[in-house]
Structures are given as C-alpha cells and as structure tokens.
Write a protein that holds these residues in place. Structure first.
Motif, short mmCIF file in Angstrom:
data_model
loop_
_atom_site.label_atom_id
_atom_site.label_comp_id
_atom_site.label_asym_id
_atom_site.label_seq_id
_atom_site.Cartn_x
_atom_site.Cartn_y
_atom_site.Cartn_z
N LEU A 125 0.78 -1.28 0.02
CA LEU A 125 0.14 0.02 0.04
C LEU A 125 0.97 1.37 -0.04
O LEU A 125 0.50 2.24 -0.72
CB LEU A 125 -0.77 0.06 1.29
N ALA A 126 1.97 1.26 0.68
CA ALA A 126 2.75 2.73 0.84
C ALA A 126 4.14 2.07 0.95
O ALA A 126 4.69 0.72 1.14
CB ALA A 126 2.27 3.20 2.01
N CYS A 160 1.55 6.60 -3.97
CA CYS A 160 1.27 6.22 -2.63
C CYS A 160 1.87 6.98 -1.66
O CYS A 160 2.84 7.87 -1.78
CB CYS A 160 2.08 4.66 -2.65
N ALA A 161 1.50 6.85 -0.51
CA ALA A 161 1.96 7.48 0.76
C ALA A 161 3.32 7.15 1.25
O ALA A 161 3.66 5.68 0.65
CB ALA A 161 1.05 7.43 2.15
N VAL A 162 4.02 7.83 2.27
CA VAL A 162 5.20 7.29 2.60
C VAL A 162 5.08 7.46 4.01
O VAL A 162 4.91 8.65 4.70
CB VAL A 162 6.48 8.29 2.06
N GLN A 163 5.55 6.55 4.83
CA GLN A 163 5.53 6.49 6.12
C GLN A 163 7.03 7.00 6.79
O GLN A 163 7.86 6.35 6.04
CB GLN A 163 5.04 5.22 6.99
N LEU A 164 7.27 7.85 7.61
CA LEU A 164 8.64 8.33 8.12
C LEU A 164 9.08 7.83 9.60
O LEU A 164 8.20 8.13 10.48
CB LEU A 164 8.59 9.73 7.84
N HIS A 165 10.00 7.19 9.71
CA HIS A 165 10.64 7.01 10.92
C HIS A 165 11.59 7.98 11.05
O HIS A 165 12.76 8.10 10.51
CB HIS A 165 11.42 5.41 10.88
N GLU A 187 -0.02 15.57 2.52
CA GLU A 187 -1.03 14.63 3.34
C GLU A 187 -0.66 13.15 2.96
O GLU A 187 -1.31 12.34 3.48
CB GLU A 187 -2.50 15.15 2.78
N GLN A 188 0.21 13.06 2.13
CA GLN A 188 0.81 11.54 1.92
C GLN A 188 1.98 11.45 2.53
O GLN A 188 2.55 10.29 2.43
CB GLN A 188 0.65 11.14 0.43
N VAL A 189 2.36 12.09 3.51
CA VAL A 189 3.51 11.83 4.15
C VAL A 189 3.13 11.79 5.70
O VAL A 189 2.23 12.62 6.24
CB VAL A 189 4.67 13.01 4.15
N VAL A 190 3.49 10.52 6.09
CA VAL A 190 3.04 9.97 7.61
C VAL A 190 4.15 10.13 8.54
O VAL A 190 5.27 9.28 8.56
CB VAL A 190 2.28 8.88 7.57
N LYS A 191 4.09 10.95 9.73
CA LYS A 191 5.26 10.68 11.01
C LYS A 191 4.69 9.84 11.77
O LYS A 191 3.98 10.04 12.68
CB LYS A 191 5.32 12.09 11.36
N VAL A 271 -5.13 9.70 3.35
CA VAL A 271 -3.66 9.28 3.10
C VAL A 271 -3.40 8.17 2.03
O VAL A 271 -2.47 8.35 1.15
CB VAL A 271 -2.93 9.34 4.49
N TYR A 272 -4.37 7.17 2.43
CA TYR A 272 -3.74 5.80 1.57
C TYR A 272 -4.90 5.78 0.72
O TYR A 272 -4.54 4.63 -0.29
CB TYR A 272 -4.08 4.82 2.39
N GLY A 273 -6.03 6.44 0.46
CA GLY A 273 -7.01 5.89 -0.67
C GLY A 273 -7.60 4.68 -0.20
O GLY A 273 -8.35 3.93 -0.95
N ILE A 274 -7.46 4.28 1.16
CA ILE A 274 -8.36 3.04 1.30
C ILE A 274 -9.95 3.56 2.09
O ILE A 274 -9.98 4.51 2.90
CB ILE A 274 -7.69 2.13 2.43
N ASP A 275 -10.76 2.67 2.18
CA ASP A 275 -12.10 2.66 2.58
C ASP A 275 -12.39 1.57 3.62
O ASP A 275 -12.56 0.50 3.22
CB ASP A 275 -13.18 2.53 1.50
N THR A 276 -12.16 2.35 4.86
CA THR A 276 -12.06 1.10 6.10
C THR A 276 -13.56 0.74 6.15
O THR A 276 -13.71 -0.19 6.89
CB THR A 276 -11.58 1.63 7.28
#
Length: 282
Positions: A125-126, A160-165, A187-191, A271-276
C-alpha cells in the motif's frame, strides 16, 4: 470478534514477524479486541534474512512481510496491507561495515526502488523511509535525507503515501516541503511514532492516552498506531496489538467520537485511498 465499538479500527503501524515471533497470530488478538484493519510494516531486513549484502535481502524481506500480511488479513473482519521500505538505521550498520555514506545511500535507495515495485504491482500500500532518530555525522545525516527524498520521488511516481521513521518533535515543515517539491502531497507523508500534533506531515500517534488526547483535541487529521514489534524477547513492545482497540474504546467513552472517525475512516481514506468502512463487508 468484539463488535460493540461499531467503527472500523485501524492500527497504522505494527510489525508481524513470522521468522522470530508469532506472526499473523497477533492479528487474531487485535481482532478479538475489536480491531478491523492493519498496516503491517516490514521489520529491518537484518531481523528477517541472513544476508543484507545485496538487494536480494530487501526483496526477500518484502516477500516475507507480504505473506504474513496476507495471512493476517484472513483473520480480520476488515483487511491488512503491507507497508514496505528500508529502515533508516541501516545506514549506520552499513557505514560500520565499511560503506561510505554515499555508497550506503545508493544501496538503501535501491531497496526503496524494490519497495516501490511492490506498490506498483499491487500487494503493498505504501513505502517506509526516514532518517536516524539518534546523533550521526553530517555526512550520514545528509545521505539519510537524500534517501528520504528518494522515497518521496518514488511515492509520487507510483502514487502512494510514505511513512517516516525520524527523530521526535513537532516541526517537520521542511520534510513536508521536500515531499511537495518532488510531487508528493504533504497529506501523503506520515510521521510514524508521533507524540501528538506535528506540523507538516500527518501524525501517526503512538497510542498512549496523553498523546491521543492531544491529537484528538487539536482537530486535525491523525492516525493511531502501536509500533508492536512481535519480539518474543520484548513481549508487548512497543505497545501490544490489543492497544488501539482499547484506546478507541477509551476515546469514545470520553466523547471523542469525531476524532475516532477522523483517525479510522477519514484520514486513512485521505492518506492511503483506502475505505475502511467498505472493506469491512468484503
């Protein structure tokens, strides 16, 4: 499954380790507590494969993670998705092994290229990237930032989004600007492992009560996570897989219904384009 919470519940960042831990069994613990959806991050490659000297190690690590995520998805009322990438701490291991920072950068960027293939081809997904959260030399810091910028370029390319460490803190406006400069919306960058509100990316808040209350009160988009490690030597670290459903219950009991909807329906879609909600009926 405990269904009385009447909402999708997503853990945005946890690890399932079928090599050293209990793998997909933890998805059942999550579901039994009321959880519905998971984003499963690959562990650093050195935990899952024997040899990290060539890019085959990345591909093997990603394949292991996709397989355990598929197993986890079968045990959920919703579904699970893999998020794949290169842990930023790898650069220190490489430099200690004799790589120059530039050589380490190139190697890590090649791993991200492979992660992007898994996104483009469907199972993932990302992408995950970032930079060290500890002190490093200026050369290593600069190389790490270049790795992260490459992840943004790939995210923009494959959509796709990018998760960051990264290190802790609240001000990550510069990082968000780097992403936007490369075509990836902030909005597609996740901390990952946020302690509440952050300026720039979307915070993925570690699910302790103080941090969640801070995020909920702020009124902006956020996600919830445990950063569960699936490490038999550290059971329950960082937080156990039942924690997000428990914290959702606590938030609802304390009047944060709108924040729960933001964290588990609106923000995952944004963020991800997913429908939970729709994926609960799949």
């Amino acid at each position: 499954m405990n269904t009385d919470l009447d909402t999708p519940i997503l853990d945005n960042h946890l690890h399932l380790d079928p090599v050293n831990g209990d793998g997909a069994d933890h998805a059942e613990d999550f579901a039994n507590a009321g959880g519905t959806h998971l984003l499963v991050l690959n562990k650093p490659s050195w935990y899952l494969v024997d040899d990290v000297e060539d890019t085959d190690a990345f591909r093997e690590t990603f394949e292991i993670t996709c397989e355990v995520t598929a197993e986890a998805s079968e045990r959920l009322p919703g579904r699970a998705w893999p998020v794949l990438g290169v842990h930023p701490g790898l650069i220190s291991r490489l430099v200690e092994d004799g790589y120059t920072p530039d050589e380490a950068r190139e190697f890590m960027q090649s791993g991200l290229d492979i992660a992007a293939e898994f996104v483009a081809d469907g199972p993932a997904l990302a992408i995950k990237s970032g930079r060290p959260h500890y002190d490093v030399s200026e050369a290593v810091w600069d190389a790490s930032n270049d790795v992260m910028k490459h992840a943004f370029e790939l995210g923009a390319e494959v959509g796709c989004a990018v998760q960051l460490h990264t290190e802790g803190g609240e001000d990550f406006r510069e990082i968000a600007e780097w992403a936007e400069d490369r075509g990836l919306p902030r909005e597609q960058v996740v901390k990952h492992y946020s302690g509440g509100y952050v300026d720039g990316p979307i915070p993925s808040i570690i699910s302790n009560k103080d941090a969640l209350e801070a995020g909920a009160e702020h009124g902006d988009s956020f996600l919830m996570e445990t950063d569960f490690l699936d490490d038999p030597e550290r059971p329950g670290a960082v937080l156990g897989p039942k924690t997000v459903p428990k914290r959702v219950r606590w938030l609802l009991e304390n009047g944060y219904e709108e924040a729960v909807h933001r964290a588990h329906v609106e923000t995952p879609a944004r963020v991800y384009g997913i429908d939970t909600e729709a994926t609960l009926s799949e």
